[in-house]
Design an enzyme around this catalytic site. Structure first.
Site, PDB file in Angstrom:
ATOM      1  N   CYS A 119      11.092  12.437  81.252  1.00  0.00           N
ATOM      2  CA  CYS A 119      12.154  11.588  81.809  1.00  0.00           C
ATOM      3  C   CYS A 119      11.570  10.837  83.005  1.00  0.00           C
ATOM      4  O   CYS A 119      10.353  10.720  83.116  1.00  0.00           O
ATOM      5  CB  CYS A 119      13.404  12.393  82.174  1.00  0.00           C
ATOM      6  N   CYS A 161      15.837  16.668  86.111  1.00  0.00           N
ATOM      7  CA  CYS A 161      17.104  16.911  85.405  1.00  0.00           C
ATOM      8  C   CYS A 161      16.901  16.996  83.894  1.00  0.00           C
ATOM      9  O   CYS A 161      16.931  18.077  83.312  1.00  0.00           O
ATOM     10  CB  CYS A 161      18.142  15.835  85.726  1.00  0.00           C
ATOM     11  N   ARG A 162      16.716  15.859  83.256  1.00  0.00           N
ATOM     12  CA  ARG A 162      16.724  15.810  81.794  1.00  0.00           C
ATOM     13  C   ARG A 162      15.542  16.500  81.136  1.00  0.00           C
ATOM     14  O   ARG A 162      15.728  17.353  80.252  1.00  0.00           O
ATOM     15  CB  ARG A 162      16.816  14.357  81.317  1.00  0.00           C
ATOM     16  N   SER A 163      14.326  16.147  81.506  1.00  0.00           N
ATOM     17  CA  SER A 163      13.174  16.720  80.793  1.00  0.00           C
ATOM     18  C   SER A 163      12.979  18.210  81.065  1.00  0.00           C
ATOM     19  O   SER A 163      12.676  18.956  80.120  1.00  0.00           O
ATOM     20  CB  SER A 163      11.896  15.919  81.041  1.00  0.00           C
ATOM     21  N   ASP A 199      21.269  10.233  82.520  1.00  0.00           N
ATOM     22  CA  ASP A 199      20.703  10.977  83.643  1.00  0.00           C
ATOM     23  C   ASP A 199      21.824  11.545  84.510  1.00  0.00           C
ATOM     24  O   ASP A 199      22.518  10.802  85.202  1.00  0.00           O
ATOM     25  CB  ASP A 199      19.810  10.062  84.475  1.00  0.00           C
ATOM     26  N   ASN A 237      11.634  14.076  86.319  1.00  0.00           N
ATOM     27  CA  ASN A 237      11.319  15.443  85.912  1.00  0.00           C
ATOM     28  C   ASN A 237      12.055  16.485  86.749  1.00  0.00           C
ATOM     29  O   ASN A 237      11.535  17.542  87.065  1.00  0.00           O
ATOM     30  CB  ASN A 237       9.800  15.674  85.946  1.00  0.00           C
TER      31      ASN A 237
END
Length: 145
Positions: free
Chosen positions: A9, A14-16, A120, A12
């Site tokens: 993301c 939150c999402r990934s 996000d 690095n």
């Protein structure tokens, strides 16, 4: 042979890392990692609110630390999974000449969700909605292996 998957993301935090945490729970025999296309949060743990939401569903992200994507990642991983088109473009811009490692959008593995990106939650504040989508995409990715 173990499949090696990298989740990417922007920052690095939150999402990934959440995608990594969810996927390593679903497919513990798969080698996973996550990173960001930016260097804004290198060395930091996932965002506290994202960690809380993930932990409430049984995903512990506390051991993860942010790092930045590098061209070397193309040789270290069998598949690189981007959270949105902007991340995908940033990854492709770093692709070494002649490298053929596949790069896909994570939402490609959850077409039933009708989304072309993982929103996000750092900005949307919808941590549970992001987790819902990540869980769907992770199940789809696992079934594709």
């Amino acid at each position: 042979m173990t499949t090696r998957i990298l989740f990417v993301c922007l920052g690095n935090i939150c999402r990934s890392p959440t995608a990594e945490g969810v996927f390593r729970t679903l497919a513990p025999d798969t080698e996973t990692d996550s990173c960001g296309t930016s260097d804004w949060h290198v060395g930091e743990p996932p965002y506290a609110e994202m960690q809380r939401a993930a932990l409430a569903r049984g995903y512990d992200l506390s051991d993860l630390r942010a790092r930045q994507f590098t061209p070397h990642d193309f040789t270290r991983f069998d598949l690189i999974v981007a959270m949105d088109a902007s991340n995908l473009d940033a990854i492709e811009a770093r692709r070494p000449t002649g490298n053929a490692t596949p790069v896909r959008l994570f939402t490609d593995y959850a077409p039933e969700a009708g989304m072309d990106h993982v929103p996000d939650p750092y900005y949307t504040r919808d941590f549970d909605g992001t987790l819902d989508l990540i869980e769907k995409a992770a199940r789809g990715l696992k079934s594709s292996l």
